[in-house]
Design a protein around this motif. Structure first.
Motif, PDB file in Angstrom:
ATOM      1  N   MET A  65      37.971  45.055  64.051  1.00 40.43           N
ATOM      2  CA  MET A  65      37.634  44.167  65.174  1.00 40.43           C
ATOM      3  C   MET A  65      37.295  42.760  64.706  1.00 40.43           C
ATOM      4  O   MET A  65      37.427  41.797  65.455  1.00 40.43           O
ATOM      5  CB  MET A  65      36.508  44.775  65.996  1.00 40.43           C
ATOM      6  N   LYS A  66      36.853  42.660  63.448  1.00 39.21           N
ATOM      7  CA  LYS A  66      36.563  41.330  62.904  1.00 39.21           C
ATOM      8  C   LYS A  66      37.743  40.762  62.124  1.00 39.21           C
ATOM      9  O   LYS A  66      37.602  39.763  61.417  1.00 39.21           O
ATOM     10  CB  LYS A  66      35.319  41.412  62.024  1.00 39.21           C
ATOM     11  N   LEU A  67      38.886  41.433  62.227  1.00 38.44           N
ATOM     12  CA  LEU A  67      40.121  40.998  61.563  1.00 38.44           C
ATOM     13  C   LEU A  67      39.980  40.919  60.044  1.00 38.44           C
ATOM     14  O   LEU A  67      40.627  40.097  59.386  1.00 38.44           O
ATOM     15  CB  LEU A  67      40.591  39.651  62.117  1.00 38.44           C
ATOM     16  N   ARG A  68      39.103  41.773  59.497  1.00 35.16           N
ATOM     17  CA  ARG A  68      39.005  41.854  58.032  1.00 35.16           C
ATOM     18  C   ARG A  68      39.942  42.941  57.536  1.00 35.16           C
ATOM     19  O   ARG A  68      40.080  43.979  58.177  1.00 35.16           O
ATOM     20  CB  ARG A  68      37.569  42.220  57.620  1.00 35.16           C
ATOM     21  N   GLU A  69      40.555  42.697  56.390  1.00 38.32           N
ATOM     22  CA  GLU A  69      41.346  43.766  55.780  1.00 38.32           C
ATOM     23  C   GLU A  69      40.402  44.914  55.432  1.00 38.32           C
ATOM     24  O   GLU A  69      39.249  44.695  55.059  1.00 38.32           O
ATOM     25  CB  GLU A  69      42.021  43.264  54.508  1.00 38.32           C
TER      26      GLU A  69
ATOM     27  N   VAL B 107      45.526  40.542  41.713  1.00 37.49           N
ATOM     28  CA  VAL B 107      44.177  41.029  42.025  1.00 37.49           C
ATOM     29  C   VAL B 107      43.356  41.074  40.745  1.00 37.49           C
ATOM     30  O   VAL B 107      43.761  41.660  39.767  1.00 37.49           O
ATOM     31  CB  VAL B 107      44.201  42.430  42.669  1.00 37.49           C
ATOM     32  N   SER B 108      42.215  40.452  40.788  1.00 39.55           N
ATOM     33  CA  SER B 108      41.433  40.316  39.561  1.00 39.55           C
ATOM     34  C   SER B 108      40.654  41.593  39.242  1.00 39.55           C
ATOM     35  O   SER B 108      40.341  41.873  38.106  1.00 39.55           O
ATOM     36  CB  SER B 108      40.468  39.150  39.706  1.00 39.55           C
ATOM     37  N   ASP B 109      40.385  42.377  40.277  1.00 40.03           N
ATOM     38  CA  ASP B 109      39.495  43.517  40.049  1.00 40.03           C
ATOM     39  C   ASP B 109      40.247  44.843  39.932  1.00 40.03           C
ATOM     40  O   ASP B 109      39.789  45.874  40.372  1.00 40.03           O
ATOM     41  CB  ASP B 109      38.476  43.609  41.189  1.00 40.03           C
ATOM     42  N   THR B 110      41.433  44.804  39.370  1.00 42.96           N
ATOM     43  CA  THR B 110      42.189  46.050  39.237  1.00 42.96           C
ATOM     44  C   THR B 110      41.460  47.039  38.352  1.00 42.96           C
ATOM     45  O   THR B 110      40.841  46.670  37.364  1.00 42.96           O
ATOM     46  CB  THR B 110      43.577  45.807  38.604  1.00 42.96           C
ATOM     47  N   GLU B 111      41.577  48.275  38.723  1.00 41.36           N
ATOM     48  CA  GLU B 111      40.949  49.323  37.943  1.00 41.36           C
ATOM     49  C   GLU B 111      42.004  49.952  37.048  1.00 41.36           C
ATOM     50  O   GLU B 111      43.189  49.783  37.248  1.00 41.36           O
ATOM     51  CB  GLU B 111      40.357  50.371  38.887  1.00 41.36           C
TER      52      GLU B 111
ATOM     53  N   GLY C 189      43.128  50.454  44.048  1.00 41.64           N
ATOM     54  CA  GLY C 189      42.326  50.061  42.898  1.00 41.64           C
ATOM     55  C   GLY C 189      41.193  49.118  43.265  1.00 41.64           C
ATOM     56  O   GLY C 189      40.519  48.581  42.389  1.00 41.64           O
ATOM     57  N   HIS C 190      40.992  48.903  44.539  1.00 41.84           N
ATOM     58  CA  HIS C 190      40.104  47.835  44.964  1.00 41.84           C
ATOM     59  C   HIS C 190      38.922  48.309  45.812  1.00 41.84           C
ATOM     60  O   HIS C 190      37.777  47.895  45.589  1.00 41.84           O
ATOM     61  CB  HIS C 190      40.948  46.795  45.728  1.00 41.84           C
ATOM     62  N   TYR C 191      39.175  49.185  46.766  1.00 44.93           N
ATOM     63  CA  TYR C 191      38.113  49.555  47.706  1.00 44.93           C
ATOM     64  C   TYR C 191      37.197  50.659  47.160  1.00 44.93           C
ATOM     65  O   TYR C 191      37.687  51.670  46.661  1.00 44.93           O
ATOM     66  CB  TYR C 191      38.725  50.052  49.019  1.00 44.93           C
ATOM     67  N   PRO C 192      35.891  50.475  47.280  1.00 44.30           N
ATOM     68  CA  PRO C 192      34.945  51.516  46.863  1.00 44.30           C
ATOM     69  C   PRO C 192      35.218  52.874  47.534  1.00 44.30           C
ATOM     70  O   PRO C 192      35.057  53.916  46.901  1.00 44.30           O
ATOM     71  CB  PRO C 192      33.580  50.966  47.315  1.00 44.30           C
TER      72      PRO C 192
ATOM     73  N   PHE D 276      52.821  47.341  49.622  1.00 40.72           N
ATOM     74  CA  PHE D 276      52.170  46.969  48.358  1.00 40.72           C
ATOM     75  C   PHE D 276      50.651  46.929  48.483  1.00 40.72           C
ATOM     76  O   PHE D 276      49.925  47.140  47.518  1.00 40.72           O
ATOM     77  CB  PHE D 276      52.694  45.620  47.856  1.00 40.72           C
ATOM     78  N   GLU D 277      50.196  46.633  49.697  1.00 44.34           N
ATOM     79  CA  GLU D 277      48.752  46.558  49.897  1.00 44.34           C
ATOM     80  C   GLU D 277      48.078  47.909  49.627  1.00 44.34           C
ATOM     81  O   GLU D 277      46.921  47.959  49.222  1.00 44.34           O
ATOM     82  CB  GLU D 277      48.446  46.073  51.331  1.00 44.34           C
ATOM     83  N   GLY D 278      48.808  48.984  49.840  1.00 44.67           N
ATOM     84  CA  GLY D 278      48.249  50.310  49.574  1.00 44.67           C
ATOM     85  C   GLY D 278      47.956  50.489  48.091  1.00 44.67           C
ATOM     86  O   GLY D 278      46.855  50.907  47.695  1.00 44.67           O
ATOM     87  N   TYR D 279      48.928  50.143  47.282  1.00 44.90           N
ATOM     88  CA  TYR D 279      48.766  50.268  45.832  1.00 44.90           C
ATOM     89  C   TYR D 279      47.622  49.374  45.333  1.00 44.90           C
ATOM     90  O   TYR D 279      46.770  49.801  44.553  1.00 44.90           O
ATOM     91  CB  TYR D 279      50.078  49.895  45.142  1.00 44.90           C
ATOM     92  N   VAL D 280      47.595  48.146  45.811  1.00 46.33           N
ATOM     93  CA  VAL D 280      46.542  47.219  45.407  1.00 46.33           C
ATOM     94  C   VAL D 280      45.175  47.714  45.901  1.00 46.33           C
ATOM     95  O   VAL D 280      44.196  47.735  45.160  1.00 46.33           O
ATOM     96  CB  VAL D 280      46.831  45.800  45.970  1.00 46.33           C
ATOM     97  N   GLY D 281      45.153  48.159  47.152  1.00 43.99           N
ATOM     98  CA  GLY D 281      43.895  48.597  47.753  1.00 43.99           C
ATOM     99  C   GLY D 281      43.306  49.824  47.095  1.00 43.99           C
ATOM    100  O   GLY D 281      42.083  49.995  47.020  1.00 43.99           O
TER     101      GLY D 281
END
Ligand SMILES: *Cc1c(COP(=O)(O)O)cnc(C)c1O
Length: 445
Positions: A17-21, A92-96, A396-399, A389-394
Motif C-alpha cells: 500500500m505504500k508502494l515499497r518493494e 546489489v551490494s548486500d548479496t549473500e 539474497g536480500h530480504y530477512p 530477476f528481482e526474485g533472484y536478487v530478493g
C-alpha cells in the motif's frame, strides 16, 4: 476497509500500500505431499496435456517450419548466465553467499510461434479445442497423423476464437488460430502495446481495443463469444487448459536439467522465479515443477509494485475477491504483460499452499535488468519478463527469505543451489521498441 484491516496485520500488505518493494512469504505453505491430493488438478492431467502436444507435433512442424529442429515441439533453451550473475552481484551490494549457486535463464522469451510463455498455454488450449472439433466432425480418425489438419482451414473458418488479453496471450492465440483457419477476435486492454495489435492485424486477426483494464477486456470478449454458438472463448481467468499447457514446461525442463547435469534433490535445491499477471503461466509451471520435484523446488512469483494482484489475493486469503484498486493502487505499470488487477480464482486455489512467496518490483528496475542482460549475455527480453530477476536478487536480500532458507534447512546447501529466472517474453518485440526500452530510464521512486 478490507485494506485497512489487512494492512495492520500483514507487513507485506503495508509495503504494497505504500508502494515499497517487498516480499510476501507464504505462511500457508505446506509440504507438497500434504497438498497434492486436495488440488483440483492431478499429475495425470499434465501427462495427458504433454501427450496431446506430442500428437500435434507433426502438424506444428508442418505449419511452423521454425520448429523443425525440435520435431514440432515448442520448447526454449535453458541457458547458464554467469555474466549476468556477476552483474547482478555488483548491482546489489548486500548479496549473500548463496547467490553463488548456478544461475540459469529459461528462455520462454524465445519460444517459437509466439515469442512468449503464452506459446505454451495459449497454443495448447487452441489445439485441444481443434482436436475436439476434428473428431466430432469426423475430419480425422484415431491413428491419423495430425498433419492432416492442415487441409481443413476452410472447415475451421466457420468457427471463431475469442480472447481477452494485455498483449501476449492475444498474440499466441491469434497466430495459432489464424494458422488453423479460425476467425479470430482479440479483445485488447488499454495496456496492450501498439506493435502487438499491428502484428495481429497483419495476420488477419480482428483486434478490438478497450479503454479499460484487462478484466474489462476479458469481460467484453466473454460476453460477445457467449452470444455466438460458433465461437469459443479462451478464458484466462478460469481456464484449466491454459494452466495445463503451461505445466508441461516442467517435464521439458526436467530433461534439460538432466542433460546439463544439474541435480535437483535434498542437497541441491532448485529456486524458480516467474513473473505473474493473472497467474496462469507461473501457476501452471509451478504446478508442473512441484509434481516432479516436490519440496526440492521452491517457486516464487514476481509482480509490479503497482499491480501485485496475486500477492494480495493470497496474502488476504480472498483470492479473486480482491483487486489492486481495493488497496489504493492504480494497476498502471510498464510491465504490460503483468498488468492484471485481479488474480485467477483457479490459480489462487491451486497455489494457496504451494507457492513459496511473491516479490514485488518497481518499474524502473525492469529496464535496468533488461540492459544488464543485454550487455552481459547479449540476450533481449521484454520489460515484463525482466521482473523475474528481482526474485533472484530478493532471495539474497530480504530477512524473510533468510528465515525461509533456515526453516527449510537450506542454509548449508545454498552453494549447491540452482536458480532459474523464467524469461517470459521478448522475441517478437520489434527492433525499434527494443531500442526504446534499452534507452528508458525511470526514476527509482
Ligand atoms: C502473460 C505474461 C506473464 C504472466 O502470465 P499470467 O498467466 O498472466 O500470470 C508474464 N510475462 C509475460 C511477458 C507475459 O506476457
Amino acid at each position: 476497509m478490507i485494506s485497512k484491516n489487512h494492512q495492520e496485520k500483514i507487513p507485506a500488505i503495508d509495503d504494497v500500500m505504500k508502494l515499497r518493494e517487498t516480499v510476501w512469504r507464504n505462511d500457508s505453505w505446506k509440504t507438497y505431499e500434504l497438498v497434492k491430493s486436495e488440488l483440483p488438478l492431478t499429475e495425470n492431467d499434465i501427462v495427458e496435456a504433454s501427450h496431446r502436444m506430442e500428437r500435434f507435433a507433426p502438424y506444428i512442424e508442418k505449419c511452423f517450419p521454425e520448429t523443425k529442429a525440435q520435431g514440432g515441439l515448442i520448447e526454449s533453451p535453458l541457458k547458464k548466465i554467469e555474466g549476468m550473475q556477476e552483474k547482478l552481484g555488483e548491482f546489489v551490494s548486500d548479496t549473500e553467499k548463496w547467490m553463488a549457486g548456478n544461475l540459469f535463464l529459461k528462455m520462454d522469451s524465445h519460444l517459437a510461434i509466439a515469442g512468449s510463455v503464452k506459446a505454451r498455454g495459449g497454443i495448447y488450449e487452441i489445439l485441444k479445442h481443434t482436436e475436439e472439433l476434428a473428431y466430432k466432425n469426423k475430419l480425422m480418425e484415431y491413428g491419423d497423423s495430425y498433419e492432416k489438419l492442415a487441409d481443413f482451414s476452410e472447415f475451421f473458418s466457420k468457427y471463431s476464437i475469442q480472447v481477452g488479453s494485455t498483449g501476449n496471450l492475444g498474440l499466441s492465440i491469434g497466430i495459432i488460430s489464424a494458422k488453423i483457419g479460425y476467425r479470430v477476435v482479440v479483445h485488447m486492454s488499454a495496456d496492450a502495446k501498439q506493435w502487438k495489435k499491428e502484428l495481429l492485424r497483419s495476420k488477419g486477426v480482428i483486434v478490438k481495443e478497450y479503454e479499460g483494464d484487462y478484466e474489462a477486456a476479458v469481460a467484453a470478449g466473454r460476453k460477445l463469444s457467449d452470444q455466438d454458438p460458433m465461437s469459443y472463448f479462451v478464458d484466462d481467468e478460469h481456464s484449466k487448459d491454459l494452466f495445463l499447457g503451461y505445466s508441461v514446461a516442467a517435464y521439458r525442463l526436467q530433461k534439460q536439467l538432466s542433460v546439463q547435469e544439474v541435480a535437483v534433490d535434498k542437497q541441491h535445491p532448485l529456486f524458480v522465479y516467474i513473473p505473474c499477471g493473472v497467474g496462469g503461466a507461473p501457476g501452471g509451471i509451478t504446478f508442473g515443477l512441484k509434481t516432479i520435484f516436490g519440496d526440492h523446488v521452491h517457486c516464487f512469483f514476481v509482480e509490479p509494485t503497482q499491480c501485485p494482484c496475486m500477492l494480495l489475493g493470497l496474502a488476504t486469503g480472498k483470492g479473486e475477491d480482491v483487486c489492486v484498486q481495493d488497496f489504493g493502487l492504480t494497476g498502471n505499470t510498464h510491465a504490460d504483460g503483468l498488468a492484471v488487477g485481479r488474480p485467477s480464482p483457479l490459480v489462487s486455489e491451486m497455489m494457496k499452499h504451494v507457492v513459496s512467496g511473491i516479490f514485488t518490483v518497481k518499474d524502473y528496475k525492469l529496464y535496468e535488468y533488461m540492459r544488464m542482460l543485454k550487455n552481459s549475455e547479449d540476450i533481449v527480453i521484454e520489460p515484463s519478463s525482466c521482473a523475474a530477476f528481482e526474485g533472484y536478487v530478493g532471495m539474497g536480500h530480504y530477512p524473510d527469505m533468510l528465515e525461509y532458507i533456515k526453516e527449510q534447512e537450506l542454509a548449508d546447501k545454498m552453494e549447491n543451489a540452482t536458480h532459474i529466472v523464467w524469461a517470459t517474453g521478448g522475441k517478437l518485440v520489434p527492433e525499434e521498441n527494443v531500442k526504446e526500452y534499452l534507452e528508458t530510464v525511470l526514476p527509482s521512486v
